[in-house]
Design a protein around this motif. Structure first.
Motif, short mmCIF file in Angstrom:
data_model
loop_
_atom_site.label_atom_id
_atom_site.label_comp_id
_atom_site.label_asym_id
_atom_site.label_seq_id
_atom_site.Cartn_x
_atom_site.Cartn_y
_atom_site.Cartn_z
N MET A 1 0.84 -1.20 0.00
CA MET A 1 0.00 0.00 0.00
C MET A 1 0.88 1.25 0.00
O MET A 1 0.38 2.36 -0.14
N THR A 2 2.17 1.07 0.19
CA THR A 2 3.06 2.23 0.18
C THR A 2 3.24 2.72 -1.26
O THR A 2 3.11 1.96 -2.21
N SER A 3 3.49 4.01 -1.40
CA SER A 3 3.69 4.54 -2.74
C SER A 3 5.02 4.03 -3.27
O SER A 3 5.98 3.87 -2.52
N ASP B 179 5.65 -15.94 11.53
CA ASP B 179 6.40 -14.72 11.24
C ASP B 179 6.65 -14.57 9.73
O ASP B 179 6.46 -13.48 9.16
N GLU B 180 7.05 -15.64 9.13
CA GLU B 180 7.29 -15.58 7.68
C GLU B 180 6.00 -15.32 6.91
O GLU B 180 5.98 -14.57 5.93
N ALA B 181 4.96 -16.00 7.35
CA ALA B 181 3.67 -15.81 6.67
C ALA B 181 3.22 -14.36 6.80
O ALA B 181 2.82 -13.71 5.83
N ARG B 182 3.32 -13.82 8.02
CA ARG B 182 2.92 -12.42 8.27
C ARG B 182 3.68 -11.48 7.34
O ARG B 182 3.10 -10.60 6.70
N ASP B 183 4.99 -11.68 7.25
CA ASP B 183 5.79 -10.78 6.43
C ASP B 183 5.42 -10.89 4.96
O ASP B 183 5.36 -9.88 4.25
N TRP B 184 5.15 -12.10 4.50
CA TRP B 184 4.81 -12.26 3.10
C TRP B 184 3.48 -11.57 2.78
O TRP B 184 3.36 -10.84 1.80
N THR B 186 2.04 -9.17 4.35
CA THR B 186 2.10 -7.70 4.46
C THR B 186 2.99 -7.12 3.36
O THR B 186 2.61 -6.16 2.67
N ASP B 187 4.16 -7.70 3.14
CA ASP B 187 5.11 -7.11 2.19
C ASP B 187 4.70 -7.33 0.74
O ASP B 187 4.80 -6.42 -0.08
N VAL B 188 4.25 -8.55 0.45
CA VAL B 188 3.94 -8.85 -0.95
C VAL B 188 2.51 -8.47 -1.30
O VAL B 188 2.26 -7.80 -2.31
#
Lengths: 326, 326, 326, 326
Positions: A1-3, B179-184, B186-188
Motif C-alpha cells: 500500500m506504500t507509494s 512470522d514468515e507468513a505475516r511478512d509475506w 504484508t510485504d507482498v
C-alpha cells in the motif's frame, strides 16, 4: 500500500509513479454551539465522550472506541452549525497529492504545516462547493489511555461511559443542489455513491462513502438558500439494544428527540435523532451494512419506494427533520 | 477512485499517478468436503446460505447479505480443507497490475481470462508461501434476486433464512512459521497487521486485513508440518443475540460445537465455532471493531496478556481448537 | 396449596382454612375473523403459531412456548372481534367456588361439564359488565410435541418458527365506563390494579393482573357505545431485538402497522401493533416488568404524565389507536 | 384476593374461614461476608445496588427495579454464607396463618412483632430442614426515590447504575438430601416443583417456585456434610445482551468468574457466575421462562439428558461449581 517510485527507463521525460490520492476516512468534525457548557455536558455526561484538550473557544472530545486525540471539537459560536469536517488521506504523501490535484482542477485551497491545529499534521483546507469547510491530513496524534483496558484494542476500560457513543460515524450536510454536490464529491474527491433518493427533479439526498461504510457523508437538499449547513452528525452505538437504552436516557434527561427510534430503508440505519443543547441535530446510529466489494451498484430509491427509504419502520419523521439544519 | 493521469505543466519530471495494486476485499472461499450432501444441508438449511449454481463436484452458495453470485463453494473431495480463497482487487486494471508485481517479485502465478471460473472475470492465481491456493480478480457477476426485498439494499426478503449467516467475514489459515507468513502477506500482498499473539519464539497468530475489518485473514501456527491448511471460515451474524440463537439451533441440531459462545480479546470477536459435517471448522462471528484510520498501530498480545487474548470471557478453548485444522 | 382443614384444639371458635377462589392466569382467547384463511396464514406463517385442531368454523393454535393445546382460537364470523376470553383458576375446586360466589353476588353464569369445549374441563361461563364473554376453568389438555426439543422445558424444537411469538401475553378490551369496569374486575374477579391513566373525568385506561405480569388484562375507554369489544390481543416476544426483527418482517409482508416499534411508559411495554388480515389489532410485546410482591401500589399516570404514559419513546400513536376496536 | 371471613350461621361451634397461607415471593436475602468493604463496593459500584440503610454490622441494599427498602443485606461475619432468606406471604393474616400451621406440623418457629427488623412487619422465623434460617412476613416499607424517574413504575432514573442488576431473582441453597428437602419445601411450605435433575440415587438438584418464575429457590446436593449453606444468590438482568456487557465489566474488574456466560438447559437460564469479594457466588441471570398455568408438570432431566440440563451451551462448568458453597 506504500507509494512506489519506479526508476525512469528511458531518456524521455522522467516518469514518477505516485499513489493515487484517496480520501481514506472521516476523522473528526467541529461543531459550533452557542451554549458551550450545556453542549459539553451533553456530549460528555450523556453521550459519553471524553475531553482531552481545551484551546481558545474549543473543547476537544473523543469517543470510547476512538484512538485519536479527538473526533469532535465543540467551539463556542453565536450560532450552531458546522465548523469544519476533517478527513484522513490514505498515505502521508497524499496531502501534497491532493494539493497537486486541486491546483490542476482549480479548487481553491490552503496547505499548512503540521502544528497549525492541535494534534494534526500537514493540512490541506478548502471549502466545498456548497460552503462546507473541509480539511485533509494524514498525521494525527494517538490517544494514550491513562487507565488502559485489559482489552488492548479498546482505549477505555469497561464499562464504557454514558450511553455508549463509540465513535463518530458519519456526517449529513445540506446543499441547494444535491446533484451538483453528488457529482463534485464523487468526481473531485473520489467518494462512491452508495444510495440515493431520486425524483424526476433530481436527487433529494445522496449517501456516499470512501470506506466500507454505507455512508461517511450524506447530502440532503436544502431549500433555505443558505450554505455550509449541517443536518446532523452521527455516532455509532454497538447494537440496536444499546440505542434503545440510549432512548430511555434521552427521555429521562428531557433531551429533545427529533425522530426515532426507527429504521430508515436508506442505509438500513437503526436511528434516533436528538437536538443537543446548542441546537445541532445528533444521530445515534446502529446497524447499516458494510460494502466490501469495489463494484457496488448504487441503490436508487424513487417513486413509491421513497416512503420506505425514509421510514422503513417507526413513526413518521416530523417536519423538523426536513426543515431544520444548522 | 480510477487512476488519473495529470498532464505535465512544466519541463520538470513528469508525474504520473498510477493505481497502486491493492487487494481490496475477501470475496469467496472454496471448501472441500468428503460429505457433500450433509455439508450442503448444513450450509443451506442451518446457516441459511442460498444455492445459486452447481458445476462439476461443486455447489455455489451465497449469504443473505451478499450481492455476488457466490461467496462459498462446496466441492466434494476425499478430505476436508481449503480449496482456494479468492480476493477482489480495487480496480479492474489491477489484476494485470498484480501480475506485473508478481513477475517483478518472482512469485509464480497464472493469469486466465474471464470465463474460466463461474461468474468470475480475469483471474490471477497463485499459491501462498504456506501452500494456500489463492485467486485475485475484479469482475464478478451480481446476484439478481428473484423475489426482491422492499429493502432495496438487501438481496433477500425478510425473514432472512436459517440462523442468519449474512456474509463471509474472514478466513483463518495455518502456517508452520507465522512470522514468515505475516511478512509475506504484508510485504507482498499489502495486508495490514492489526493484532498479533506474540511469544519470544515468534508470533503464534496474526490477524490482518485489507478492509476496515479488524481481520479478513488470520494465520495461526500449525505444528503438523502440513501445508495449505484451514483453521476456519467465518460468517458474520448481525448481533450477539443472533449468535446466541444460533447456538440454540446448533445444540438442537446436534452440530458439534468446538468452542463458544464466548469472546476473544483478540479482535473483540463474539464467537461460536462448530464443525460442519464435512469436518471443516466454521465460525459464526459478531462484534469485532472497525479500523477506519490508515495509521493503525498493531495490537500485540504477549506475556500475561495472551490468556485474555484467547478467551476474554467464556469457557476455555478445547485442545481441538489448537490441534485440528483441515 | 390445596385447602386444608385443621382440627379444633380447644373449645374456641373453629378455624377453617378455605381455598379462596382465584383467577390464576389468562389461558386463551377466541378471535372472530371475516377472513379466516388470510388470518390463519398470518397467525401461523408470520406469527409462528402452530395449528393443533379444527372444529366447526374454528382453528385452534398454540405458541412456541405454550404447553396447552391452544391459546388462540380463530373463528370465522361476519365481523372481527372477541369471541371470548378464557382464564384458568388456581385449584380444581374453584370452578365450583366461583359459581358459588357468582350465585352470592348475583352474576349470571352457566356451569358446563368438561368436554363441552375442545381440550377444556368443567367450565363456568359468563358475560362481563361491558359485554365480554368469559370462561373460567381449571383442567386443560397438555400439548404433546411430536418432535420434542432437547430443551425439555420447551415444547418446540429450535429454531422457533415465524417471528417468534412465544405465548399469549395479555388482552386489551374496551368499556364505556372504565371506572366501573375496573371496580368490577377488581371487586368481583379479584384482579389487582397495576397502573392507570387517570383524568378528572375518571380513568381512561386501566392495566390489571392476576399473575406477576404487570397486566394480563387492560381496559380502555370506548366512546363508540358498543359492547364487548377488543382493542388488541398481545403475544410475547423474548427480547426487544426479536421485536425489531418482527418489524422487518411485517414491513416486508405488507402487514399494516398501527403503531411502533416504541415503548409505552404504561407497563414499560416495548411494542408494535399490527392489524391481522381479519381486522383485529395484534400487539407483539416485550419488556414490561414483573410484580412479585403482594403489596403493589398502583402507578397512576395523570396530568402532564399521561403523555409519557402513552409514548415513552417512538412516534406518536395514530388516531386509529384510539378509535379502532373490533 | 382479600381474605374473607364468613359469619357463623348457626349456634353450633363458631367456624372462622381464613385464606390458605401461601408463601408469595422471595423478598430478600442476608449474605455474610468477611470482607464487608470490598463486598459493598462490588454490590454497589459493580452490580449497581443502592445502599439505603446501615445498622450494626449490616448494610441494606436494593436493586434498580425494586420498590422495597432492601432486597439484600450484607452482614460482616467471620465466614461467608447465608444469613437468612426472607419471603413475603400473600395476605397480612398469613403470618399468623403460617404460625398456626407450624404449630400443627410441629415446626419450631418464632413470631415477632413488626419493628424487630428494619423496615419489616410481623415476622415468623424458623430454620429449614437443612439448616437455612428463614423468615416470613407480609408488611414491608416501600422505597421512596429521592429523584423519581419520569418512568413512574421504575424506582430509579435512567441510566440505571452499574451492570444493571435489576432485582434479586432467586436463591440456590444446598442440602445433604435433596429428595427430603424437596418434599419438605413442597409439602410444608407449598413450593411447586418446576424442574429436577434426577438420578437413580435421588434428585441431585431441584428448582422450585411459588411465583410464575421457573425458580425462586433451587436446592442442590451438598456432599460436605455441612448445613445451611448457600450455592448462590441471583440477580436478574434485563436481556442476554446486558449480561454480555456485564461479563465485559467482570473481566475488566478482575472479578473471579466461576462459570459462563452460558445457558443451562435447566430453567433456560442464560447465566454468568462470579465470586463476590467475600467469597459468595453470585449469579447474573437473564432468560428463564414464566409458568403461568397452575398445572405445570415438572421437567425431569435424567440419564443422557442431564448433560444438556447442566450446560445447554457454553463451556463446561468447572469443578468449583459443584464443590464450592458458602
Amino acid at each position: 500500500m506504500t507509494s512506489t517510485v519506479t526508476q525512469p527507463q528511458t531518456s524521455q521525460p522522467q516518469v514518477v509513479e505516485v499513489s493515487t490520492p484517496r480520501v481514506h476516512n472521516l476523522h473528526h468534525v467541529e461543531v459550533f454551539t452557542p451554549k458551550p457548557n450545556e453542549s459539553l455536558d451533553f456530549f460528555t455526561r450523556v453521550l459519553g465522550l471524553h475531553e482531552t484538550h481545551r484551546e481558545g473557544q474549543s473543547v476537544y472530545l473523543r469517543g470510547a472506541g476512538e484512538w485519536a486525540r479527538y473526533s469532535t471539537i465543540l467551539t463556542e459560536a453565536a450560532q450552531p452549525g458546522l465548523g469544519h469536517m476533517a478527513w484522513q488521506v490514505a498515505e502521508p504523501d497524499q496531502v501534497e497529492g491532493w494539493a497537486r490535484r486541486f491546483r490542476d482542477k482549480g479548487v481553491e485551497h490552503k496547505l499548512e504545516a503540521g502544528g497549525s491545529r492541535f494534534a494534526q499534521g500537514d493540512t490541506l483546507s478548502f471549502t466545498g462547493p456548497f460552503g462546507h469547510r473541509t480539511e485533509l491530513f494524514y498525521d494525527f496524534e494517538r490517544y494514550e489511555p491513562e487507565a488502559a483496558s485489559k482489552l488492548l484494542s479498546q482505549p477505555v476500560r469497561f464499562p464504557t461511559p454514558g450511553i455508549g457513543a463509540r465513535r463518530l460515524d458519519h456526517l449529513n450536510i445540506t446543499a441547494r443542489n444535491v446533484d451538483e454536490a453528488r457529482d463534485w464529491y464523487t468526481d473531485v474527491l473520489g467518494f462512491k455513491l452508495r444510495e440515493a433518493a431520486r425524483t424526476p427533479d433530481g436527487d433529494i439526498g445522496v449517501w456516499m462513502s470512501v470506506t466500507s461504510q454505507v455512508h461517511d457523508l450524506a447530502i440532503m437538499r436544502d431549500g433555505s438558500g443558505e450554505r455550509g449547513r449541517l443536518h446532523h452528525i452521527a455516532y455509532y452505538l454497538d447494537t440496536p439494544e444499546t440505542l434503545l437504552r440510549a432512548a430511555d436516557t434521552f427521555v429521562e434527561e428531557g433531551t429533545p428527540i427529533d425522530a426515532g427510534p426507527g429504521k430508515h430503508g436508506l442505509t438500513q440505519a437503526f436511528f434516533i435523532y436528538v437536538f443537543e443543547p446548542g441546537g445541532n441535530r445528533v444521530e445515534l446510529f446502529s446497524g447499516g451494512y458494510p460494502i466490501h466489494g469495489p463494484d457496488w451498484q448504487p441503490i436508487i430509491w424513487d417513486g413509491a419506494n421513497i416512503e420506505k427509504a425514509i421510514v422503513w419502520y417507526g413513526g413518521q419523521l416530523p417536519d423538523t427533520f426536513f426543515t431544520v439544519a444548522t
